[in-house]
Design an enzyme around this catalytic site. Structure first.
Site, PDB file in Angstrom:
ATOM      1  CG  HIS A  57     -93.429 -46.984 -86.188  1.00 54.42           C
ATOM      2  ND1 HIS A  57     -92.155 -46.687 -85.770  1.00 54.42           N
ATOM      3  CD2 HIS A  57     -93.346 -47.171 -87.528  1.00 54.42           C
ATOM      4  CE1 HIS A  57     -91.338 -46.700 -86.801  1.00 54.42           C
ATOM      5  NE2 HIS A  57     -92.039 -46.998 -87.880  1.00 54.42           N
TER       6      HIS A  57
ATOM      7  CD  GLU B  84     -91.171 -49.959 -85.195  1.00 55.85           C
ATOM      8  OE1 GLU B  84     -92.053 -50.340 -86.002  1.00 55.85           O
ATOM      9  OE2 GLU B  84     -90.106 -49.437 -85.574  1.00 55.85           O
TER      10      GLU B  84
END
Length: 284
Positions: free
Chosen positions: A154, A259
């Site tokens: 992330h 991500e």
């Protein structure tokens, strides 16, 4: 050059002057400096004391991404994005310390007692002059059953102004789920993406395995990945960003989340099988 271990983190230094810092909490990369600039965004309101997941850097989502599924029960009881980003990892060893790069390996502790699966989760971070590579290694240590998981990195890439960036190299026809539109399934038109409204999309099976970010100021990033098939692109803009408790004021203007992960469905490993998901950031 070299690797320095403190009580809370491991710091990498390359002969070019680039550096990286990885917290043992969550094995979260909280800093990456290249060419004299910080390349990762961490909110000034982020909790760095282990009380909650770090807002910014590169948190690891595992064994799920997003809200928990309705079943099986041990997955349904998990918190958002799983537990890896909230565990205290172990610095295992220095893999490499040469002019080509500085590389270290971390291993995750056992899962919570209620998550009854045997696996080994490791993370390798490699720093060079203009690149940062982060590799997730997962081995199913069960002897007679499969192990299913999702995994995603992330990452919050630092940029001067999110309204000026352009995101490209997502092939035309790539399917994505638009969470802003309630999970509507759409296909990419292949055009550059700009951040003029909230974006939260999970692109499925990105065939290019590479996404480009033009920061609008003569720089940017290339995000390359292998093993991972999907890629989420996220920036809440002010519309929803101001409601995030640990987000600094106007923080959404300072980053874009690109991500790579295995997020569309669950990856299944047979007994003894290994999965490697790699992400490589390159400064442009």
């Amino acid at each position: 050059m070299g690797v320095t271990e403190t009580d809370k983190s491991v710091i990498l230094n390359h002969e070019s002057g680039s550096s990286a810092e990885i917290y043992l909490y969550g094995a979260s990369v909280v800093s990456w400096k290249s060419a004299g600039k910080e390349r990762l965004f961490v909110s000034s309101k982020a909790a760095l004391d282990g009380s909650k997941a770090i807002r910014g850097g590169i948190p690891i989502c595992f064994p799920i991404f997003g809200p928990p599924p309705s079943s099986p029960p041990e997955y349904a009881s998990l918190s958002q994005h799983g537990f890896a980003r909230n565990q205290i990892w172990k610095f295992e060893k220095t893999v490499m310390d040469r002019p080509e790069g500085v590389s270290v390996r971390f291993t995750a502790p056992a899962p919570p007692a209620e998550f009854q699966h045997k696996y080994k989760l490791a993370y390798v971070v490699t720093l060079s002059e203009h690149q940062l590579s982060t590799d997730v290694h997962i081995v199913n240590e069960e002897t007679d059953r499969e192990f299913k998981f999702q995994a995603l990195l992330h990452g919050y890439l630092a940029i001067p102004d999110s309204s000026k960036i352009r995101i490209s190299n997502i092939p035309r026809g790539t399917t994505y789920v638009d969470k802003i539109l309630g999970g509507k399934v759409t296909q990419s038109d292949g055009e550059d993406i700009v951040i003029d409204k909230p974006i939260d999309r999970v692109y499925h099976s990105v065939s290019s395995k590479e996404i480009h970010v033009d920061d609008g100021f003569g720089g940017g990033y290339k995000v390359r990945f292998r093993g991972f098939e999907d890629c989420t692109i996220w920036n809440p803009t002010e519309e929803t960003g101001k409601a995030i408790a640990d987000m600094e004021d106007k923080g959404w203007e300072k980053y874009i989340c690109i991500e790579p992960g295995y997020a569309r469905e669950f990856k299944s490993l047979a007994a003894g099988e290994e999965f490697i998901g790699q992400q490589v950031y390159t400064v442009l």
